[in-house]
Design a protein around this motif. Structure first.
Motif, PDB file in Angstrom:
ATOM      1  N   LEU A  66      38.680  15.349 -71.986  1.00 12.79           N
ATOM      2  CA  LEU A  66      39.600  14.948 -70.921  1.00 12.79           C
ATOM      3  C   LEU A  66      39.334  15.729 -69.636  1.00 12.79           C
ATOM      4  CD1 LEU A  66      42.987  14.550 -72.827  1.00 12.79           C
ATOM      5  CD2 LEU A  66      41.532  12.753 -71.906  1.00 12.79           C
ATOM      6  N   GLU A  67      38.908  16.965 -69.782  1.00 10.55           N
ATOM      7  CA  GLU A  67      38.592  17.785 -68.610  1.00 10.55           C
ATOM      8  C   GLU A  67      37.455  17.159 -67.813  1.00 10.55           C
ATOM      9  OE1 GLU A  67      37.908  22.530 -67.654  1.00 10.55           O
ATOM     10  OE2 GLU A  67      37.400  21.723 -69.618  1.00 10.55           O
ATOM     11  N   LYS A  68      36.425  16.706 -68.524  1.00  6.79           N
ATOM     12  CA  LYS A  68      35.290  16.067 -67.862  1.00  6.79           C
ATOM     13  C   LYS A  68      35.701  14.725 -67.271  1.00  6.79           C
ATOM     14  CE  LYS A  68      30.433  14.898 -68.538  1.00  6.79           C
ATOM     15  NZ  LYS A  68      29.303  14.819 -69.492  1.00  6.79           N
ATOM     16  N   LEU A  69      36.561  13.997 -67.975  1.00  8.92           N
ATOM     17  CA  LEU A  69      37.013  12.687 -67.515  1.00  8.92           C
ATOM     18  C   LEU A  69      37.773  12.798 -66.202  1.00  8.92           C
ATOM     19  CD1 LEU A  69      37.233   9.674 -68.181  1.00  8.92           C
ATOM     20  CD2 LEU A  69      39.261  10.174 -69.520  1.00  8.92           C
ATOM     21  N   GLY A  70      38.627  13.815 -66.077  1.00  9.83           N
ATOM     22  CA  GLY A  70      39.391  14.011 -64.850  1.00  9.83           C
ATOM     23  C   GLY A  70      38.501  14.306 -63.654  1.00  9.83           C
ATOM     24  N   LYS A  78      43.778  15.459 -63.393  1.00  9.58           N
ATOM     25  CA  LYS A  78      42.830  16.492 -63.795  1.00  9.58           C
ATOM     26  C   LYS A  78      43.464  17.466 -64.775  1.00  9.58           C
ATOM     27  CE  LYS A  78      39.809  16.509 -59.747  1.00  9.58           C
ATOM     28  NZ  LYS A  78      40.285  15.197 -59.258  1.00  9.58           N
ATOM     29  N   LEU A  79      42.711  17.801 -65.806  1.00 13.84           N
ATOM     30  CA  LEU A  79      43.124  18.826 -66.760  1.00 13.84           C
ATOM     31  C   LEU A  79      42.540  20.153 -66.273  1.00 13.84           C
ATOM     32  CD1 LEU A  79      43.238  18.467 -70.590  1.00 13.84           C
ATOM     33  CD2 LEU A  79      42.330  20.534 -69.563  1.00 13.84           C
ATOM     34  N   ILE A  80      43.396  21.086 -65.961  1.00 17.85           N
ATOM     35  CA  ILE A  80      42.961  22.358 -65.364  1.00 17.85           C
ATOM     36  C   ILE A  80      42.582  23.384 -66.424  1.00 17.85           C
ATOM     37  CG2 ILE A  80      43.609  24.229 -63.793  1.00 17.85           C
ATOM     38  CD1 ILE A  80      43.417  21.454 -62.480  1.00 17.85           C
ATOM     39  N   SER A 132      35.030   4.124 -71.397  1.00 18.86           N
ATOM     40  CA  SER A 132      33.587   4.382 -71.429  1.00 18.86           C
ATOM     41  C   SER A 132      33.277   5.771 -71.968  1.00 18.86           C
ATOM     42  CB  SER A 132      32.984   4.215 -70.029  1.00 18.86           C
ATOM     43  OG  SER A 132      33.319   5.294 -69.187  1.00 18.86           O
ATOM     44  N   TYR A 133      34.264   6.683 -71.927  1.00 25.22           N
ATOM     45  CA  TYR A 133      34.105   8.022 -72.488  1.00 25.22           C
ATOM     46  C   TYR A 133      34.528   8.083 -73.953  1.00 25.22           C
ATOM     47  CZ  TYR A 133      32.870  10.620 -68.278  1.00 25.22           C
ATOM     48  OH  TYR A 133      32.201  11.132 -67.197  1.00 25.22           O
ATOM     49  N   GLY A 134      34.842   6.924 -74.526  1.00 26.85           N
ATOM     50  CA  GLY A 134      35.268   6.898 -75.921  1.00 26.85           C
ATOM     51  C   GLY A 134      36.690   7.382 -76.118  1.00 26.85           C
ATOM     52  N   PHE A 159      47.795  11.865 -71.241  1.00 23.82           N
ATOM     53  CA  PHE A 159      47.132  11.133 -72.314  1.00 23.82           C
ATOM     54  C   PHE A 159      47.798  11.436 -73.658  1.00 23.82           C
ATOM     55  CE2 PHE A 159      44.271  10.466 -68.997  1.00 23.82           C
ATOM     56  CZ  PHE A 159      43.315   9.529 -69.358  1.00 23.82           C
ATOM     57  N   GLY A 160      48.231  10.393 -74.352  1.00 25.90           N
ATOM     58  CA  GLY A 160      48.918  10.571 -75.633  1.00 25.90           C
ATOM     59  C   GLY A 160      48.021  11.055 -76.746  1.00 25.90           C
TER      60      GLY A 160
END
Length: 686
Positions: A66-70, A78-80, A132-134, A159-160
């Protein structure tokens, strides 16, 4: 009174929500008081230590993605950071000034069709990237869609996937499809939830009314009944929404791109107007270009080629295949996209990624180069080409590409990491450590950067610093087997054998098929004289992989150590059947033959090792030993001289001195001390 800081850093300003399964805070960074963050405290449903360890590993893997996705899209929160404190899991998100969609979807105040279509289109475009990131969001609802104050764009938050990873429970059933409730979540589970949001917006329904609506199902089909002929809703839009919320996920839209395609068809009139506008613009620009072209040649005007619906669907299918590890399938789909649209830089970029995963570095380089040609400002394409060039051993060229990626985005931690790997290959140790350190500064949870910096520090004999890096990884993720393994190697070099055993064992407990950990633990057991335990580790490796040559070599050395020379010969012979050019196997088998008194066989094995590798110092040294026993004085001196030279070049002082001593004895320059002559050759590990 001292104020408690979460993770020693985040000061709570306000409790935004205190629920049974999570608590949400507004917080600030104590080091940056003007900053604002959302901190979510997820309460685990388990207190079992083993369960918590598994949860931590799962939690870390999900948050890392999720960090990369943000970072990929600014419409994804964004996940900090993420951390664990007192057996509670915490996530730190960026704070997004704005209002949730609950402020727009108000009971009794329906949104217009155009508003709903725009809402759907914007969120679906975000879901294309997410999927696309699965990743499946799992908790799409109005409260998790924020309209950002600065630009009025919609942003997807919370994100749940993280809640379910920790609590293993689900909430907000009014937006959740049956397969998700039954723990069989699909990509189009998100499409269902978004469809319910759209229906609520179109009808002006509250969450309570949505719950009642879900109970109003067709008895025969099980489908939700929300639309009738008396309701003034575009029939085509109603059909799209119905397909989004079909009860059976197999009959639902499968991909977000498919919904976008159908929404575009509804808005045909608007598209036609846009086309007319583009034509007018083209005429104006062409006229200007014609004027400029007089006296200076032909002016070529190039407008972006619109992507067809079929291309977009095919591109998304390629991304989905890539996300699931089907790289061959991804290449096939992206081939078709590129054939129909040779200017599609994104397709080249992603196909290059797939080729890289398949080990075809040349094609990966070619695709990244084409992506750069089409879009010279694409830092990701330079980054991808850097990895392809590294795979081809072109480290200087790779460094140039990583540097360009950094120029385009100075905050790209991954580009610093890649450049650090390439610099390490070129022995630019200072530069490599600097790059890994920069990557860590930009991304403090970047465990791979800590790992590579630790490995490099160990090679530079900065062992305490290396252990600190591995310790940090384990603190971030206690289930990182590689960190325990690398720390074990460092402990072993420091002669802390029992500490090394513990680390190797921890690595094996996390990954029961960690062959290298078994191999090194077996070596430590062997050094400690634990004959049975060492043998068990080598045997376990060969059960996992019967063709793992190093296991035969190391088990042979172990057998040799307690006098089982025939067993050692069997192991070395087995290794040579797998690789007839394995120098270590020849060298060590020669030693075993020597111990059994078979000088001829020993001499043949040492000579064979030298024939394969003329710079193998041990083989020369060992053949010198056998020639000494055979009274071949000149041949022995020649071998020991060659060995001494090679040992000196490699900085192996003890072995160099051994060879020099043998030369002195053979030349009668000094008398041999009692029992000083070598009784056997030196052993080699591959």
């Amino acid at each position: 009174m001292r104020i408690h800081l979460l993770d020693g850093r985040y000061r709570i300003l306000k409790v935004l929500n205190d629920g049974e399964k999570e608590k949400i805070y507004l917080a600030e960074d104590a080091n940056l008081p003007s900053s604002r963050f959302i901190v979510r405290q997820l309460r685990s449903s388990s207190s079992n230590p083993q369960a918590l360890t598994i949860l931590h590993r799962l939690f870390a893997s999900k948050t890392a993605t999720l960090e990369k996705l943000g970072q990929e899209n600014d419409q994804i929160q964004k996940l900090i950071a993420y951390f664990e404190e007192n057996e509670e899991f915490y996530i730190v998100h960026e704070f997004i000034p704005g209002n949730p969609l609950t402020n727009e979807i108000i009971q009794g105040k329906p949104l217009s069709e155009d508003q709903v279509i725009n809402l759907l289109s914007e969120i679906l475009q975000i879901l294309v990237i997410v999927h696309s990131y699965g990743i499946i969001h799992r908790d799409i609802k109005p409260a998790n869609i924020i309209r950002r104050e600065s630009d009025q764009k919609l942003v997807l938050v919370d994100f749940g996937i993280l809640n379910e990873a920790i609590t293993n429970t689900v909430d907000h059933l009014e937006y959740m499809p049956i397969e998700q409730i039954n723990d069989n979540v699909k990509y189009n589970s998100d499409i269902y939830a978004l469809g319910i949001v759209a229906i609520a917006a179109l009808l002006g329904l509250s969450e309570n009314e949505i719950s009642k609506l879900r109970s109003q199902k067709n008895r025969l089909t099980g489908e939700i009944v929300w639309w009738n002929k008396n309701l003034k809703v575009n029939r085509k839009l109603a059909i799209v929404l119905n397909k989004m919320v079909r009860f059976d996920y197999r009959k639902r839209y499968q991909y977000a791109t498919e919904v976008l395609d159908d929404l575009k068809k509804i808005a045909n009139v608007e598209h036609e107007q846009q086309k007319q506008h583009q034509k007018k613009l083209l005429l104006v620009l062409t006229g200007v270009a014609s004027c400029i072209a007089i006296g200076v040649g032909v002016w070529q005007l190039r407008l972006p080629k619109p992507v067809s619906d079929a291309q977009q669907t095919l591109y998304q299918k390629g991304l989905n295949k890539y996300a699931t590890g089907n790289y061959e399938g991804a290449v096939e789909d992206l081939n078709q996209v590129i054939q129909s649209d040779p200017q599609n830089a994104l397709a080249y970029n992603k196909r290059g990624d797939a080729y890289y995963r398949l080990g075809d570095y040349e094609q990966a380089q070619a695709d990244s180069s084409q992506a750069i040609l089409l879009n010279p400002q694409d830092g990701n394409a330079y980054f991808d080409r850097g990895f392809a060039l590294s795979g081809l051993g072109k480290y200087k060229e790779a460094i140039a590409d990583y540097t360009q990626a950094i120029k385009l985005n100075s905050e790209d931690a991954y580009a610093y990491y890649g450049r650090g790997l390439a610099r390490a290959q070129l022995k630019d140790n200072k530069g490599a450590i600097g790059d890994f350190s920069k990557a860590i500064a930009l991304k403090p949870q970047y465990t791979e950067a800590y790992l590579q910096r630790g490995i490099l520090r160990r090679r530079l004999r900065q062992r305490l610093e290396a252990i600190k890096d591995f310790d940090t990884i384990i603190k971030i993720n206690p289930s990182d087997a590689k960190a325990y393994y690398q720390r074990g190697l460092t402990q072993s070099i420091n002669n802390q054998k029992h500490a090394a055993l513990k680390d190797y064992t921890d690595a094996i407990n996390i990954n029961p098929k960690y062959i290298e950990a078994y191999l090194n633990r077996g070596d430590v057991y062997s050094d400690l004289g634990n004959k049975v335990e060492a043998t068990e580790d080598y045997n376990t490796i060969l059960q996992i992989d019967p063709k793992f040559i190093a296991a035969y070599i190391h088990r042979g050395i172990h057998r040799f150590s307690f006098g089982d020379y025939k067993g050692a010969i069997e192991d070395y012979t087995e290794a040579l059947q797998l690789d007839p050019n394995d120098v270590a196997a020849y060298n060590n088998r020669g030693n075993a033959y020597l111990e059994l008194g078979n000088k001829k066989a020993a001499n043949q094995d040492y000579s064979r090792a030298i024939a394969i590798n003329g710079n193998n110092a041990l083989a020369y040294y060992n053949r010198g030993v056998i020639r000494t026993k055979q009274k071949n004085k000149q041949g022995a001196i020649a071998d020991f001289k060659k060995a001494a030279k090679l040992f000196q070049q490699r900085g192996e002082k003890d072995s160099y001195q051994d060879a020099q001593r043998e030369i002195a004895i053979l030349q009668n320059k000094s008398a041999p001390a009692k029992n000083s002559r070598p009784k056997s050759g030196k052993t080699e590990k591959n």
